[in-house]
Design a protein around this motif. Structure first.
Motif, PDB file in Angstrom:
ATOM      1  N   GLU A   1       3.924 -19.874   4.504  1.00  0.00           N
ATOM      2  CA  GLU A   1       2.886 -20.873   4.298  1.00  0.00           C
ATOM      3  C   GLU A   1       1.567 -20.522   4.972  1.00  0.00           C
ATOM      4  OE1 GLU A   1       4.448 -24.594   5.572  1.00  0.00           O
ATOM      5  OE2 GLU A   1       5.965 -24.703   3.980  1.00  0.00           O
ATOM      6  N   ASP A   2       1.546 -19.476   5.815  1.00  0.00           N
ATOM      7  CA  ASP A   2       0.317 -19.156   6.542  1.00  0.00           C
ATOM      8  C   ASP A   2      -0.759 -18.533   5.649  1.00  0.00           C
ATOM      9  OD1 ASP A   2       1.221 -16.521   6.152  1.00  0.00           O
ATOM     10  OD2 ASP A   2       2.115 -16.417   8.139  1.00  0.00           O
ATOM     11  N   GLY A   3      -0.394 -18.047   4.455  1.00  0.00           N
ATOM     12  CA  GLY A   3      -1.374 -17.494   3.536  1.00  0.00           C
ATOM     13  C   GLY A   3      -1.963 -16.159   3.955  1.00  0.00           C
ATOM     14  N   ILE A   4      -1.382 -15.524   4.964  1.00  0.00           N
ATOM     15  CA  ILE A   4      -1.905 -14.246   5.452  1.00  0.00           C
ATOM     16  C   ILE A   4      -1.583 -13.127   4.458  1.00  0.00           C
ATOM     17  CG2 ILE A   4      -1.732 -12.517   7.293  1.00  0.00           C
ATOM     18  CD1 ILE A   4      -1.097 -14.787   9.219  1.00  0.00           C
ATOM     19  N   LYS A   5      -2.574 -12.279   4.224  1.00  0.00           N
ATOM     20  CA  LYS A   5      -2.404 -11.133   3.338  1.00  0.00           C
ATOM     21  C   LYS A   5      -2.447  -9.835   4.136  1.00  0.00           C
ATOM     22  CE  LYS A   5      -4.739 -13.420  -0.556  1.00  0.00           C
ATOM     23  NZ  LYS A   5      -5.871 -13.324  -1.532  1.00  0.00           N
ATOM     24  N   GLY A   6      -1.710  -8.847   3.657  1.00  0.00           N
ATOM     25  CA  GLY A   6      -1.761  -7.519   4.267  1.00  0.00           C
ATOM     26  C   GLY A   6      -2.500  -6.563   3.353  1.00  0.00           C
ATOM     27  N   CYS A   7      -3.446  -5.820   3.912  1.00  0.00           N
ATOM     28  CA  CYS A   7      -4.274  -4.919   3.112  1.00  0.00           C
ATOM     29  C   CYS A   7      -4.090  -3.484   3.599  1.00  0.00           C
ATOM     30  CB  CYS A   7      -5.746  -5.304   3.217  1.00  0.00           C
ATOM     31  SG  CYS A   7      -6.075  -7.025   2.749  1.00  0.00           S
ATOM     32  N   GLY A   8      -3.890  -2.560   2.663  1.00  0.00           N
ATOM     33  CA  GLY A   8      -3.706  -1.165   3.030  1.00  0.00           C
ATOM     34  C   GLY A   8      -4.439  -0.250   2.073  1.00  0.00           C
ATOM     35  N   ILE A   9      -4.872   0.887   2.574  1.00  0.00           N
ATOM     36  CA  ILE A   9      -5.552   1.853   1.733  1.00  0.00           C
ATOM     37  C   ILE A   9      -4.962   3.236   1.954  1.00  0.00           C
ATOM     38  CG2 ILE A   9      -7.739   0.585   1.774  1.00  0.00           C
ATOM     39  CD1 ILE A   9      -8.786   2.719   3.727  1.00  0.00           C
ATOM     40  N   THR A  10      -5.169   4.099   0.973  1.00  0.00           N
ATOM     41  CA  THR A  10      -4.933   5.519   1.161  1.00  0.00           C
ATOM     42  C   THR A  10      -6.145   6.237   0.597  1.00  0.00           C
ATOM     43  OG1 THR A  10      -3.279   7.278   0.972  1.00  0.00           O
ATOM     44  CG2 THR A  10      -3.702   5.982  -0.993  1.00  0.00           C
ATOM     45  N   PHE A  11      -6.723   7.117   1.378  1.00  0.00           N
ATOM     46  CA  PHE A  11      -7.982   7.776   1.037  1.00  0.00           C
ATOM     47  C   PHE A  11      -7.769   8.855  -0.016  1.00  0.00           C
ATOM     48  CE2 PHE A  11     -10.899  11.382   2.127  1.00  0.00           C
ATOM     49  CZ  PHE A  11     -12.062  10.808   1.630  1.00  0.00           C
ATOM     50  N   THR A  12      -8.640   8.866  -1.011  1.00  0.00           N
ATOM     51  CA  THR A  12      -8.610   9.909  -2.039  1.00  0.00           C
ATOM     52  C   THR A  12     -10.038  10.386  -2.288  1.00  0.00           C
ATOM     53  OG1 THR A  12      -8.775   8.240  -3.784  1.00  0.00           O
ATOM     54  CG2 THR A  12      -6.557   8.948  -3.166  1.00  0.00           C
ATOM     55  N   LEU A  13     -10.187  11.300  -3.244  1.00  0.00           N
ATOM     56  CA  LEU A  13     -11.511  11.873  -3.531  1.00  0.00           C
ATOM     57  C   LEU A  13     -11.911  11.651  -4.983  1.00  0.00           C
ATOM     58  CD1 LEU A  13     -11.253  15.199  -1.515  1.00  0.00           C
ATOM     59  CD2 LEU A  13     -12.679  13.219  -0.974  1.00  0.00           C
ATOM     60  N   GLY A  14     -11.612  10.462  -5.481  1.00  0.00           N
ATOM     61  CA  GLY A  14     -12.027  10.135  -6.839  1.00  0.00           C
ATOM     62  C   GLY A  14     -11.009  10.548  -7.865  1.00  0.00           C
ATOM     63  N   LYS A  15     -11.083  11.776  -8.308  1.00  0.00           N
ATOM     64  CA  LYS A  15     -10.163  12.253  -9.330  1.00  0.00           C
ATOM     65  C   LYS A  15      -8.717  12.157  -8.840  1.00  0.00           C
ATOM     66  CE  LYS A  15     -13.525  15.493 -11.282  1.00  0.00           C
ATOM     67  NZ  LYS A  15     -13.845  16.921 -11.543  1.00  0.00           N
ATOM     68  N   GLY A  16      -7.896  11.523  -9.615  1.00  0.00           N
ATOM     69  CA  GLY A  16      -6.489  11.386  -9.240  1.00  0.00           C
ATOM     70  C   GLY A  16      -6.142  10.066  -8.589  1.00  0.00           C
ATOM     71  N   THR A  17      -7.158   9.277  -8.241  1.00  0.00           N
ATOM     72  CA  THR A  17      -6.863   7.976  -7.613  1.00  0.00           C
ATOM     73  C   THR A  17      -6.036   7.108  -8.548  1.00  0.00           C
ATOM     74  OG1 THR A  17      -9.001   8.117  -6.496  1.00  0.00           O
ATOM     75  CG2 THR A  17      -7.872   6.002  -6.415  1.00  0.00           C
ATOM     76  N   GLU A  18      -6.330   7.223  -9.849  1.00  0.00           N
ATOM     77  CA  GLU A  18      -5.581   6.413 -10.809  1.00  0.00           C
ATOM     78  C   GLU A  18      -4.095   6.770 -10.819  1.00  0.00           C
ATOM     79  OE1 GLU A  18      -7.110  10.043 -13.029  1.00  0.00           O
ATOM     80  OE2 GLU A  18      -7.815   8.673 -11.468  1.00  0.00           O
ATOM     81  N   VAL A  19      -3.787   8.023 -10.476  1.00  0.00           N
ATOM     82  CA  VAL A  19      -2.382   8.434 -10.413  1.00  0.00           C
ATOM     83  C   VAL A  19      -1.697   7.788  -9.211  1.00  0.00           C
ATOM     84  CG1 VAL A  19      -0.791  10.381 -10.340  1.00  0.00           C
ATOM     85  CG2 VAL A  19      -2.995  10.614 -11.511  1.00  0.00           C
ATOM     86  N   VAL A  20      -2.408   7.720  -8.080  1.00  0.00           N
ATOM     87  CA  VAL A  20      -1.873   7.064  -6.887  1.00  0.00           C
ATOM     88  C   VAL A  20      -1.635   5.582  -7.170  1.00  0.00           C
ATOM     89  CG1 VAL A  20      -2.254   6.537  -4.451  1.00  0.00           C
ATOM     90  CG2 VAL A  20      -3.046   8.718  -5.389  1.00  0.00           C
ATOM     91  N   VAL A  21      -2.573   4.963  -7.887  1.00  0.00           N
ATOM     92  CA  VAL A  21      -2.421   3.551  -8.257  1.00  0.00           C
ATOM     93  C   VAL A  21      -1.160   3.356  -9.103  1.00  0.00           C
ATOM     94  CG1 VAL A  21      -3.414   1.680  -9.641  1.00  0.00           C
ATOM     95  CG2 VAL A  21      -4.865   2.986  -8.067  1.00  0.00           C
ATOM     96  N   CYS A  22      -0.942   4.257 -10.048  1.00  0.00           N
ATOM     97  CA  CYS A  22       0.274   4.180 -10.875  1.00  0.00           C
ATOM     98  C   CYS A  22       1.526   4.314 -10.004  1.00  0.00           C
ATOM     99  CB  CYS A  22       0.257   5.278 -11.926  1.00  0.00           C
ATOM    100  SG  CYS A  22      -0.910   4.998 -13.270  1.00  0.00           S
ATOM    101  N   ALA A  23       1.451   5.213  -9.020  1.00  0.00           N
ATOM    102  CA  ALA A  23       2.606   5.418  -8.133  1.00  0.00           C
ATOM    103  C   ALA A  23       2.903   4.170  -7.315  1.00  0.00           C
ATOM    104  CB  ALA A  23       2.352   6.614  -7.216  1.00  0.00           C
ATOM    105  N   VAL A  24       1.852   3.514  -6.819  1.00  0.00           N
ATOM    106  CA  VAL A  24       2.060   2.270  -6.057  1.00  0.00           C
ATOM    107  C   VAL A  24       2.734   1.229  -6.937  1.00  0.00           C
ATOM    108  CG1 VAL A  24       0.920   0.340  -4.908  1.00  0.00           C
ATOM    109  CG2 VAL A  24       0.152   2.683  -4.455  1.00  0.00           C
ATOM    110  N   ASN A  25       2.245   1.095  -8.157  1.00  0.00           N
ATOM    111  CA  ASN A  25       2.867   0.134  -9.084  1.00  0.00           C
ATOM    112  C   ASN A  25       4.325   0.478  -9.354  1.00  0.00           C
ATOM    113  OD1 ASN A  25       0.767  -1.735  -9.649  1.00  0.00           O
ATOM    114  ND2 ASN A  25      -0.272  -0.185 -10.841  1.00  0.00           N
TER     115      ASN A  25
END
Length: 337
Positions: free
Chosen positions: A46-70
């Motif tokens: 009920e606290d509504g707290i969200k966790g935010c995380g990133i992984t650094f990339t260099l543009g090309k290929g970021t969409e592949v990392v996004v697919c992997a997370v999904n």
């Protein structure tokens, strides 16, 4: 307090056009766009707290990392946050060993970038729930000097480090210097820092003197150095009398297998408490034992097999017997050359 079951995971491809200004360009990266796979996780708490995380990339290929997370989301959703925090290593292995993701990229490539984004979000969520920055979750644990300091040096260094609020300083000076430990203890306890020692102590008399001198706040038995079971039992009973928590030393070859019996006995029959108690664990060399330790949710599980869990696999003994085992027959000539 860790709470909630993960109910939602989202990931977005966020890119900054740094290539326009030539920022970050070098021999390996020509006009990169700095970017990140940005993960947000939410729980049913009920606290509504969200966790935010990133992984650094260099543009090309970021969409592949996004697919992997999904693709990893099914390992994360509906999982109790407490279970993840209690077994980070197991959760990490679960994510990185997903066979369905091998097609996405090398083992230490895309899958690991996706795992980092998810775990960074978990750490962010946990730290927010505790009301602390992540570094405080880490340094609230322990520091170890490995006997390197003399007494004044130990007091000086730890007084400077007190602002980080460590739970203890382990072996701040020579393990034989009982009065030295007492002096350090007297100086650091008012600062909220405990003294942990004992893994190098070889009999119950040393422990008796450490306890009487109020030279430690956390007692570390060693299943081998202290002379097997009988001497350890004496120390466990003395620790109970002085109301000092026992936090055994382990690691090495078979120490975890041995010490699990002692710490479980301490909990069941002596202290009956888990307060301020931890038991060291190193995930190393257990595969050579017939009855290796079992860890679940960051806890030793009581062994069910008869014995002291010390029987090695005969194949491992033959391979590693010195100097005639298969492993050493290969290594020794190479070292001589």
């Amino acid at each position: 307090m860790v709470r909630g079951r993960i109910s939602r995971l989202s990931v977005r491809d966020v890119r900054f056009p740094t290539s326009l200004g030539g920022h970050g360009a070098d021999a390996m990266h020509t006009d990169p766009d700095y970017s990140a796979a940005y993960v947000v996780i939410e729980t049913d708490a009920e606290d509504g707290i969200k966790g935010c995380g990133i992984t650094f990339t260099l543009g090309k290929g970021t969409e592949v990392v996004v697919c992997a997370v999904n693709a990893l989301a099914h390992h994360v959703l509906n999982k109790d946050l407490k279970d993840i925090v209690g077994d980070f290593r197991g959760f990490y292995r679960q994510l990185t060993s997903d066979g369905q993701l091998r097609w996405i990229g090398p083992e230490k490539g895309v899958v690991h970038l996706a795992t980092a984004a998810v775990l960074n979000a978990v750490w962010d969520l946990w730290a927010k729930q505790e009301g602390k920055p992540v570094w405080k979750l880490l340094v609230d644990m322990m520091m170890d000097a490995n006997q390197r300091w003399d007494v004044p040096e130990a007091v000086e260094w730890m007084s400077k480090l007190a602002k980080f609020k460590p739970l203890w300083i382990e072996e701040p000076t020579s393990p034989d210097d009982i009065l030295g430990h007492a002096t350090i203890s007297k100086a650091l306890v008012p600062l909220g820092i405990g003294i942990a020692t004992g893994e190098q102590c070889h009999n119950r008399v040393i422990f008796k003197q450490l306890l009487q001198a109020k030279a430690l706040q956390f007692l570390q038995i060693d299943s081998c150095r202290l002379g097997s079971v009988n001497e350890n039992l004496s120390v466990l009973l003395m620790a109970k009398k002085f109301e000092i928590p026992v936090c055994p030393h382990a690691g090495g070859v078979g120490l975890c297998e041995l010490v699990q019996h002692l710490i479980i006995f301490d909990y069941i029959s002596v202290s009956a408490s888990l307060e301020n108690r931890v038991c060291e664990y190193v995930d190393h060399l257990h595969e050579h034992f017939k009855y290796p330790v079992m860890i679940q949710r960051a806890s030793y599980m009581p062994p069910k097999d008869p014995g002291y869990s010390t029987e090695m696999k005969e194949e491992s003994v033959k391979k590693h017997q010195y100097p005639d085992g298969e492993v050493w027959k290969k290594l020794l000539p190479a070292q001589e050359n």
